[in-house]
Design a protein around this motif. Sequence first.
Motif, PDB file in Angstrom:
ATOM      1  N   ASN A 110       0.716  -1.253  -0.009  1.00 24.44           N
ATOM      2  CA  ASN A 110      -0.059  -0.014   0.027  1.00 24.44           C
ATOM      3  C   ASN A 110       0.851   1.277   0.120  1.00 24.44           C
ATOM      4  O   ASN A 110       0.617   2.123  -0.952  1.00 24.44           O
ATOM      5  N   SER A 165      -0.089   4.880   6.015  1.00 23.24           N
ATOM      6  CA  SER A 165      -1.375   4.051   5.511  1.00 23.24           C
ATOM      7  C   SER A 165      -1.625   3.308   6.885  1.00 23.24           C
ATOM      8  O   SER A 165      -0.706   2.936   7.678  1.00 23.24           O
ATOM      9  N   HIS A 201      -3.793   6.143   3.343  1.00 25.70           N
ATOM     10  CA  HIS A 201      -4.612   4.959   2.971  1.00 25.70           C
ATOM     11  C   HIS A 201      -5.240   4.202   3.997  1.00 25.70           C
ATOM     12  O   HIS A 201      -4.387   4.048   5.196  1.00 25.70           O
ATOM     13  N   SER A 223      -6.159   0.704   4.795  1.00 27.44           N
ATOM     14  CA  SER A 223      -6.321  -0.682   3.989  1.00 27.44           C
ATOM     15  C   SER A 223      -7.533  -1.461   4.371  1.00 27.44           C
ATOM     16  O   SER A 223      -7.928  -2.413   3.554  1.00 27.44           O
ATOM     17  N   PHE A 279      -5.896  -1.960  -1.784  1.00 28.47           N
ATOM     18  CA  PHE A 279      -4.880  -1.232  -2.475  1.00 28.47           C
ATOM     19  C   PHE A 279      -5.537   0.479  -2.610  1.00 28.47           C
ATOM     20  O   PHE A 279      -6.658   0.694  -2.446  1.00 28.47           O
ATOM     21  N   PRO A 280      -4.358   1.194  -2.451  1.00 24.63           N
ATOM     22  CA  PRO A 280      -4.884   2.830  -2.550  1.00 24.63           C
ATOM     23  C   PRO A 280      -5.848   3.123  -3.711  1.00 24.63           C
ATOM     24  O   PRO A 280      -5.347   2.703  -4.615  1.00 24.63           O
TER      25      PRO A 280
END
Length: 206
Positions: free
Chosen positions: A16, A120, A167, A169, A174-175
């Motif tokens: 990520n 993330s 991001h 998760s 996936f971003p």
Amino acid sequence: MYQPKTAVIYYSSTGNVHRLAEAAIEGAEKAGAETRLRKVRELAPEAAISASDAWSAHVEATTDVPTAEVEDLVWADVVIFGAPTRYGNVPSQFQQFLDLTGPVWAAGKLADKVYSAFTSSQTLHGGQESTLLSLYTTMYHWGGIVVPPGFTDPITFQSGNPYGASHVSGGGDFPGEIDLEAARYQANRAVDMAAALAKGFSPAAM
């Protein structure tokens, strides 16, 4: 034309943060920067890596990405860090890299550069802000010029994190495009700020 040398240095276990780092490179290059993409050295034991299909697959998929060295920090005019959140802080792999910077910090070689960071996490607000703030605290010690994205562009209002691109998760493996565009914008802004500072006038006048 001035091309700020920009290093995007990241740690990613399952990919990520790696994808966000690639987006940051895209944003920096769009702003005219010369770039380096570097991954932080993996320190986890092989047993832990092989126990996770995603982790081991990502390690294999990124063998071509050069390993970050302290010299990359010295080389750069702009440094953008990317790290996942581990209990509200950076992973031990990333902290170990930071711990190696003592000699160049003491020599004043990390001061007066533009710095930024992204992260993330598994859940929304699962330590994102504290992770980014811990990275920024290191930059303050170095005498760096910290340039977060802030709420300076519509994409930041969509991503919701003025500290840096992020991001979740847990909301997808996936971003998404909003996450990636936020990383591109953040890097673009950092490079623009470095270029403005090099010219010796206020970025607000650009």
